[in-house]
Design a protein around this motif. Structure first.
Motif, short mmCIF file in Angstrom:
data_model
loop_
_atom_site.label_atom_id
_atom_site.label_comp_id
_atom_site.label_asym_id
_atom_site.label_seq_id
_atom_site.Cartn_x
_atom_site.Cartn_y
_atom_site.Cartn_z
N LEU A 289 20.44 23.72 1.12
CA LEU A 289 19.03 23.80 0.74
C LEU A 289 18.20 24.56 1.75
O LEU A 289 17.08 25.01 1.42
N TYR A 297 12.67 24.04 -3.55
CA TYR A 297 13.59 23.01 -3.07
C TYR A 297 13.00 22.34 -1.83
O TYR A 297 12.46 23.01 -0.94
N GLU A 539 15.84 21.72 -8.44
CA GLU A 539 14.66 21.46 -7.62
C GLU A 539 13.59 20.73 -8.43
O GLU A 539 12.86 19.87 -7.91
#
Length: 645
Positions: A289, A297, A539
């Motif tokens: 991420l 995200y 996300e």
């Protein structure tokens, strides 16, 4: 003179029966038979209802028939006096009798009515006036065989009015064909499974070239030279991604033209691995991420200071938001406005529910593609205002600090009870409330077996403005009639079977949990920090549930858009092009429930399985193998093999 010659007919012929004269003027014994036959042929004119059909040369008796209006029937027995079997057996005798009679009539005077009647009677076996012509039997109808198309050569097609000389058109056709071949050869090198279906054969390339050149020659006759050259230059600048997108659209058009044809069955995905091995391989597809924060995200928990600043900014603005659908400003009243109980201001919302798409660009340097709405196909630039009206305006926020002000994010806690060979397909549905876009449904399935583990409705924090049924699939009736969940209850839906077998199965009844935090805790009970979490556009789902998970496999990242993030390929488009499956039926009068989060979760899992299959295939070509059920690299395989020895 004529009377004297006629008198000779009463005298016997000196040559007797051996006379070979073509038209003898004397009398012969066989002339008596002719006269007798002629008299019998004239008899039906006197009494047609009682006349017998004359016998054949062999003297075989024949049936008596009535010669009335019914004789024109097509029945073989009525028209000939014989059944078909008898007529076939006497066919040879009839021909012989017909030949003898014709020879005798030829010796008579040509204009004699007696001779004409004799010929008709001898050839059919009955009076000439009572015998209609038999209708020929219709040949059995057979379906015409479709002639296969002849292969075409790379030569301009002949047109009624040619826009240029043949040599000029031929050069331009070859130049256009050269660009098609170049792009097609690059597409052959594409390793994606769907790319192989988009490759054209040599003959298809020729046909496409001739079709495109002919279309320009007919529609743009006056500017043919410039138009076709611009087309060639456009394809010369085109890259493989653009060509692939064009081929996908062309394939869709071909399917639309053949709507009557049955759709091809989806091909099963065979990875060559067992389910535990697939889960083990799935860890190779985990995307970190870090670095994706600018695309929505969330990789770290927002601090308390940042959350307080977000709250202060909302209060300072007076809860004024920008509508997510019509972009107008309005005010939100959490807890309802005191004087009238309203939740929002500025009246109703008129908007376009469909997404924006681009039309194909026409030929020429100055031509541009147009932006249109899929809902009504109106141009985006037109000041139409919208084609759909909703009672209130709605909004959403993507700021992690503001999201955390309602419920802060939490990382997946350790869970030693979770097996290591588990992976989860995860999907959420959101609806609009006075606090923005909130979680209203959460679904989790096991991967790759797709066993339903969790499917619940979620009561949001704020008052509902719009459940977004068109995309969420959740209706107000679902929320009102749902059974309230309590600790210890099962989190799976209850299937309700109709009492009448002719009715469609009713929608499964989901239980309603009291808050998004309870829904998040239920999901945490199924996963651990190491459990792969599979989804599409994760996300959005993770932010709705306020979860930070570092073992995510997002199909958006596995199958990126050609323009890169933030552009992304839709889940429905990927399923249609890569797996030949249709999902996400939009809400309408016949299907008001719209999407299904369980269907979306399973679809994302299938795309990930497709990626596992392709990645494992590439590794095997590089020397990777399975040793004792585990995936090992080429060097490790030699080590394991040596240890066994």
């Amino acid at each position: 003179m004529a009377s004297s010659l006629a008198a000779l007919k009463s005298l016997p012929c000196p040559a007797g029966d051996n006379c070979n004269a073509f038209q003898c003027l004397f009398k012969h014994n066989k002339d008596v038979n002719i006269n007798t036959t002629a008299e019998s042929s004239e008899q039906p004119l006197i009494n047609p209802t009682t006349t017998a059909i004359p016998s054949s040369d062999q003297g075989s008796p024949r049936k008596r028939i009535k010669l009335d209006s019914k004789l024109s029937s097509s029945s073989p027995l009525e028209t000939t006096g014989q059944p078909p079997a008898v007529r076939e057996t006497n066919q040879t005798d009839t021909r012989a009798s017909s030949y003898t009679s014709k020879t005798q009539v030829s010796r008579s005077s040509p204009g004699s009515a007696q001779a004409r009647n004799t010929l008709a009677s001898s050839s059919t076996g009955q009076p000439s006036k009572s015998i209609p012509k038999a209708a020929p039997k219709a040949a059995p109808k057979t379906a015409p065989k479709a002639e296969p198309k002849k292969p075409e050569a790379l030569n301009p097609r002949l047109l009624k009015s040619s826009p240029a000389k043949h040599d000029t058109r031929l050069k331009l056709v070859k130049a256009l064909h050269e660009q098609y071949v170049r792009l097609n050869n690059e597409l052959k090198k594409d390793t994606d499974k769907g790319a192989s279906k988009l490759v054209l054969s040599d003959q298809e390339l020729i046909v496409k070239t001739l079709d495109d050149e002919q279309e320009v020659a007919i529609k743009l006759f006056q500017i043919y030279a410039n138009a076709i050259r611009n087309k060639i230059m456009a394809y010369k600048r085109m890259n493989i991604a653009q060509w692939k997108e064009e081929r996908i659209l062309a394939t869709k058009d071909d399917k639309a033209d053949n709507e009557g044809d049955p759709p091809a069955a989806p091909e099963p995905i065979v990875t060559g691995l067992t389910p535990p091995q697939e889960v083990d391989f799935l860890h190779r597809l985990v995307w970190p991420l870090n670095g994706l924060e600018k695309y929505g995200y969330v990789a770290s928990i927002p601090s308390v200071e940042d959350i307080e600043k977000a709250k202060e900014s909302v209060e300072a603005s007076g809860n004024v938001e920008v509508c997510d659908r019509c972009t107008r400003r309005f005010q939100v009243f959490p807890g309802r406005r005191g004087e009238d109980g309203a939740l929002t201001s500025n009246g109703s919302c008129t908007y376009h529910p469909g997404k924006v798409y681009f039309t194909e660009r026409g030929p020429g340097k100055l031509s541009k593609s147009q932006k249109k709405y899929r809902c009504c196909h109106q141009n985006v630039d037109d000041d139409s205002g919208g084609c759909t009206t909703a009672p209130t305006h709605v909004f959403k926020t993507t700021d992690p600090n503001r999201l955390a002000s309602l419920l802060n994010f939490a990382e997946t806690p350790p869970n030693p009870n979770i097996p290591t060979d588990r992976a989860i397909c995860f999907d959420c549905e959101m609806g609009y409330t006075v606090y923005g876009l909130e979680l209203i449904r959460l679904t989790a399935l096991s991967w790759p077996n797709y066993e339903l583990l969790l499917d619940i409705l979620v009561q949001p924090f704020g008052e509902v403005l719009d459940l977004n049924t068109r995309y969420s699939g959740v209706t107000p009736e679902d929320m009102v009639s749902a059974e309230r969940w309590s600790p210890g209850d099962d989190c799976k839906p209850v299937n309700v079977s109709p009492t009448d077998s002719t009715k469609r199965p009713e929608k499964p009844k989901l239980k309603l949990v009291p808050s998004p935090k309870v829904a998040r805790d239920l999901l945490f009970s199924l996963i651990s920090p190491e459990t792969p979490l599979v989804g599409h556009g994760l996300e959005n789902d993770l932010n709705a549930a306020r979860i930070i998970h570092h073992a995510c496999i997002d199909s958006v990242l596995l199958f990126p858009h050609r323009r890169g993030l933030p552009h992304r390929n839709g889940l429905r488009m990927l399923m249609e092009t890569l797996l030949n499956q249709k999902i996400q039926k939009e809400a309408d009068e016949t299907a008001p429930e719209g999407h299904d989060s369980a269907e979306d979760a399973r679809a994302a899992g299938e795309l990930v399985r497709l990626k596992v299959r392709d990645e494992w295939k590439d590794l095997r070509m590089k020397g990777w193998s399975l040793e004792d059920g585990k995936i090992v690299a080429p060097d490790e395989a030699w080590t394991v093999a040596g240890a066994k020895k």
